[in-house]
Scaffold this motif. Structure first.
Motif, PDB file in Angstrom:
ATOM      1  N   ILE A  14       0.824  -1.213   0.000  1.00 22.27           N
ATOM      2  CA  ILE A  14       0.000   0.000   0.000  1.00 22.27           C
ATOM      3  C   ILE A  14       0.859   1.263   0.000  1.00 22.27           C
ATOM      4  CG2 ILE A  14      -1.676   1.313   1.415  1.00 22.27           C
ATOM      5  CD1 ILE A  14      -2.906  -1.048  -0.186  1.00 22.27           C
ATOM      6  N   ASP A  33      11.215   3.099   5.355  1.00 20.77           N
ATOM      7  CA  ASP A  33      10.995   1.718   5.820  1.00 20.77           C
ATOM      8  C   ASP A  33      12.199   1.327   6.646  1.00 20.77           C
ATOM      9  OD1 ASP A  33      10.178  -1.148   5.967  1.00 20.77           O
ATOM     10  OD2 ASP A  33       8.815  -0.609   4.343  1.00 20.77           O
ATOM     11  N   GLU A  94      -0.622  -4.091  10.232  1.00 18.33           N
ATOM     12  CA  GLU A  94      -1.983  -3.947  10.745  1.00 18.33           C
ATOM     13  C   GLU A  94      -2.104  -4.568  12.135  1.00 18.33           C
ATOM     14  OE1 GLU A  94      -4.070  -2.048   9.571  1.00 18.33           O
ATOM     15  OE2 GLU A  94      -6.117  -2.760   9.844  1.00 18.33           O
ATOM     16  N   LYS A  99       0.609   0.085  15.599  1.00 21.67           N
ATOM     17  CA  LYS A  99       0.166   1.447  15.222  1.00 21.67           C
ATOM     18  C   LYS A  99       0.431   2.419  16.377  1.00 21.67           C
ATOM     19  CE  LYS A  99      -1.899   0.355  11.164  1.00 21.67           C
ATOM     20  NZ  LYS A  99      -1.055   0.375   9.960  1.00 21.67           N
TER      21      LYS A  99
HETATM   22  P1  NAD Z   1       2.766  -4.843   3.752  1.00 27.35           P
HETATM   23  O1  NAD Z   1       3.099  -5.976   4.649  1.00 27.35           O
HETATM   24  O2  NAD Z   1       2.850  -5.037   2.279  1.00 27.35           O
HETATM   25  O3  NAD Z   1       3.693  -3.587   4.121  1.00 27.35           O
HETATM   26  C1  NAD Z   1       4.033  -3.239   5.436  1.00 27.35           C
HETATM   27  C2  NAD Z   1       5.375  -2.515   5.387  1.00 27.35           C
HETATM   28  O4  NAD Z   1       5.684  -2.025   6.694  1.00 27.35           O
HETATM   29  C3  NAD Z   1       6.547  -3.416   4.962  1.00 27.35           C
HETATM   30  O5  NAD Z   1       7.245  -2.793   3.905  1.00 27.35           O
HETATM   31  C4  NAD Z   1       7.421  -3.472   6.209  1.00 27.35           C
HETATM   32  O6  NAD Z   1       8.814  -3.555   5.916  1.00 27.35           O
HETATM   33  C5  NAD Z   1       7.077  -2.151   6.849  1.00 27.35           C
HETATM   34  N1  NAD Z   1       7.470  -2.067   8.255  1.00 27.35           N
HETATM   35  C6  NAD Z   1       7.607  -3.042   9.168  1.00 27.35           C
HETATM   36  N2  NAD Z   1       8.040  -2.548  10.329  1.00 27.35           N
HETATM   37  C7  NAD Z   1       8.178  -1.222  10.149  1.00 27.35           C
HETATM   38  C8  NAD Z   1       8.599  -0.157  10.970  1.00 27.35           C
HETATM   39  N3  NAD Z   1       8.979  -0.352  12.240  1.00 27.35           N
HETATM   40  N4  NAD Z   1       8.598   1.075  10.449  1.00 27.35           N
HETATM   41  C9  NAD Z   1       8.217   1.276   9.178  1.00 27.35           C
HETATM   42  N5  NAD Z   1       7.816   0.324   8.361  1.00 27.35           N
HETATM   43  C10 NAD Z   1       7.804  -0.915   8.837  1.00 27.35           C
HETATM   44  O7  NAD Z   1       1.298  -4.377   4.184  1.00 27.35           O
HETATM   45  P2  NAD Z   1       0.218  -3.568   3.296  1.00 27.35           P
HETATM   46  O8  NAD Z   1      -0.700  -4.546   2.655  1.00 27.35           O
HETATM   47  O9  NAD Z   1       0.908  -2.560   2.474  1.00 27.35           O
HETATM   48  O10 NAD Z   1      -0.631  -2.843   4.433  1.00 27.35           O
HETATM   49  C11 NAD Z   1      -0.175  -1.659   5.076  1.00 27.35           C
HETATM   50  C12 NAD Z   1      -1.337  -0.969   5.762  1.00 27.35           C
HETATM   51  O11 NAD Z   1      -2.313  -0.634   4.781  1.00 27.35           O
HETATM   52  C13 NAD Z   1      -2.051  -1.808   6.812  1.00 27.35           C
HETATM   53  O12 NAD Z   1      -2.419  -0.998   7.902  1.00 27.35           O
HETATM   54  C14 NAD Z   1      -3.271  -2.301   6.076  1.00 27.35           C
HETATM   55  O13 NAD Z   1      -4.375  -2.536   6.919  1.00 27.35           O
HETATM   56  C15 NAD Z   1      -3.571  -1.138   5.162  1.00 27.35           C
HETATM   57  N6  NAD Z   1      -4.347  -1.494   3.953  1.00 27.35           N
HETATM   58  C16 NAD Z   1      -4.037  -2.636   3.258  1.00 27.35           C
HETATM   59  C17 NAD Z   1      -4.793  -2.972   2.130  1.00 27.35           C
HETATM   60  C18 NAD Z   1      -4.477  -4.211   1.351  1.00 27.35           C
HETATM   61  O14 NAD Z   1      -5.335  -4.648   0.579  1.00 27.35           O
HETATM   62  N7  NAD Z   1      -3.307  -4.803   1.498  1.00 27.35           N
HETATM   63  C19 NAD Z   1      -5.833  -2.140   1.711  1.00 27.35           C
HETATM   64  C20 NAD Z   1      -6.103  -0.972   2.417  1.00 27.35           C
HETATM   65  C21 NAD Z   1      -5.345  -0.665   3.547  1.00 27.35           C
END
Ligand code: NAD
Length: 312
Positions: A14, A33, A94, A99
């Motif tokens: 995302i 990141d 998530e 958070k």
């Molecule tokens: P993802 O697992 O693809 O990405 C999460 C990222 O966070 C990774 O790149 C990871 O390295 C990073 N991370 C881990 N620890 C960290 C830290 N201490 N500081 C900074 N970054 C760190 O997850 P995603 O699917 O991109 O989801 C991210 C958010 O978006 C979540 O809250 C999720 O609920 C929301 N979201 C997801 C979707 C979906 O369909 N995947 C849709 C809408 C919203």
């Protein structure tokens, strides 16, 4: 409007989409990141997304993919990412504990005017911003996957979020070509999942009660309600299906109540026999071993639909 610096905290699926959308619309973007490898991978994906947006005529501004890409920097320092940022889009894991931790860090680094937004799909902002110094500048800005082709974005304030912050986030979303909606108060599931779960519950019951096959439930949506709702939602549709909404309610209210009273209990979504039936059917159509391909194919079809909608 002005294009101040945007920080993307978490460069996964995302975060990468957000980076592409903001850069496409002309914002300087800093991706943050925890590891260089993750950032390099994200930059590669941002580049692909920008090229794809350009190729599909779905860019969010007037710049080329190359120009947009030149606006993106990346860092493993949260302080550097937030330095001078007008808007932060957190897109990390998530989990409510996570958070809380990342928002506390962002809060300590943010300027008093920075907006701190979370992409969370399920966690209300009140559960991770209450004790923060800048809590009135925090909110949920929830995209729908894939955000490059589905523009809806839900803005969900905590009880203490300043309305002017929601206004500003709304304008920022419009400025990148997203379609914001604004919840007037925080509710579980926000809007998208409340509606999605209502539909999922009825779909589940129809299969559980042996009324419809799994394939046929999906057809009701893909060949009927889905395309219809692509242009007007439940309210526009009923308005158009009668001589206006008042006429619709006069004619159908009793019938609607009768059908809904017949609907039965909320499923547990753990009924083993239903799960087995869903799995048997979906596995044939969309085997999990090829999930990445199916997902890419869906994104491509949604891109075609987005192109069409731009023309209409
Ligand atoms: P993802 O697992 O693809 O990405 C999460 C990222 O966070 C990774 O790149 C990871 O390295 C990073 N991370 C881990 N620890 C960290 C830290 N201490 N500081 C900074 N970054 C760190 O997850 P995603 O699917 O991109 O989801 C991210 C958010 O978006 C979540 O809250 C999720 O609920 C929301 N979201 C997801 C979707 C979906 O369909 N995947 C849709 C809408 C919203």
């Amino acid at each position: 409007s002005d294009r101040g610096k945007v920080a993307i905290v978490g460069s996964g699926l995302i975060g990468t989409c957000w980076a592409a959308l903001f850069a496409s619309a002309g914002y300087p973007v800093c991706l943050y990141d925890i590891g260089e490898e993750q950032l390099a991978n994200s930059r590669k994906n941002v580049k692909n997304s920008l090229m794809k947006l350009e190729e599909d005529g779905l860019s969010r501004g007037s710049s080329t993919a190359e120009e947009a890409l030149s606006r993106i920097t990346s860092t493993t320092s949260l302080a550097e990412a937030l330095q001078g940022a007008v808007y932060v889009q957190e897109s990390t894991m998530e989990s409510v504990e996570f958070k809380q931790k990342i928002f506390a860090e962002m809060d300590s680094l943010a300027s008093p005017t920075t907006i701190l937004a979370s992409s969370t799909s399920t966690i209300p902002a009140s559960s991770f911003t209450e004790g923060l110094k800048h809590r009135c500048r925090c909110l949920v800005v929830h995209p729908v996957n894939p955000p490059l082709y589905l523009t809806l974005t839900e803005l969900v304030p905590a009880p203490w979020t300043e309305p002017s912050v929601v206004d500003r986030a709304y304008e920022i979303m419009q400025s990148i070509g997203q379609t914001p909606i604004r919840l007037q108060k925080e509710v579980l599931g926000f809007a998208v999942n409340r509606l999605q779960y209502a539909l999922l519950a009825e779909s589940w019951r129809l299969v559980k009660d042996g009324v419809l096959s799994v394939e046929d439930v999906d057809k009701v949506m893909s060949e009927g309600l889905g395309p219809r709702y692509a242009f007007y939602g439940p309210f526009g549709v009923v308005h158009l299906n009668a001589a206006g909404v008042r006429d619709y309610c006069t004619r159908y209210a009793t019938g609607i109540r009768r059908v809904l009273a017949d609907a039965g209990e909320t499923p547990t979504f753990e009924e083993p026999e239903v799960i087995r039936e869903l799995e048997d059917s979906l596995q044939k159509l969309l085997p999990v071993e090829r999930m990445a391909d199916h997902s890419a194919e869906r994104a491509q079809k949604l891109a075609e639909l987005a192109k069409l909608k731009r023309k209409l």
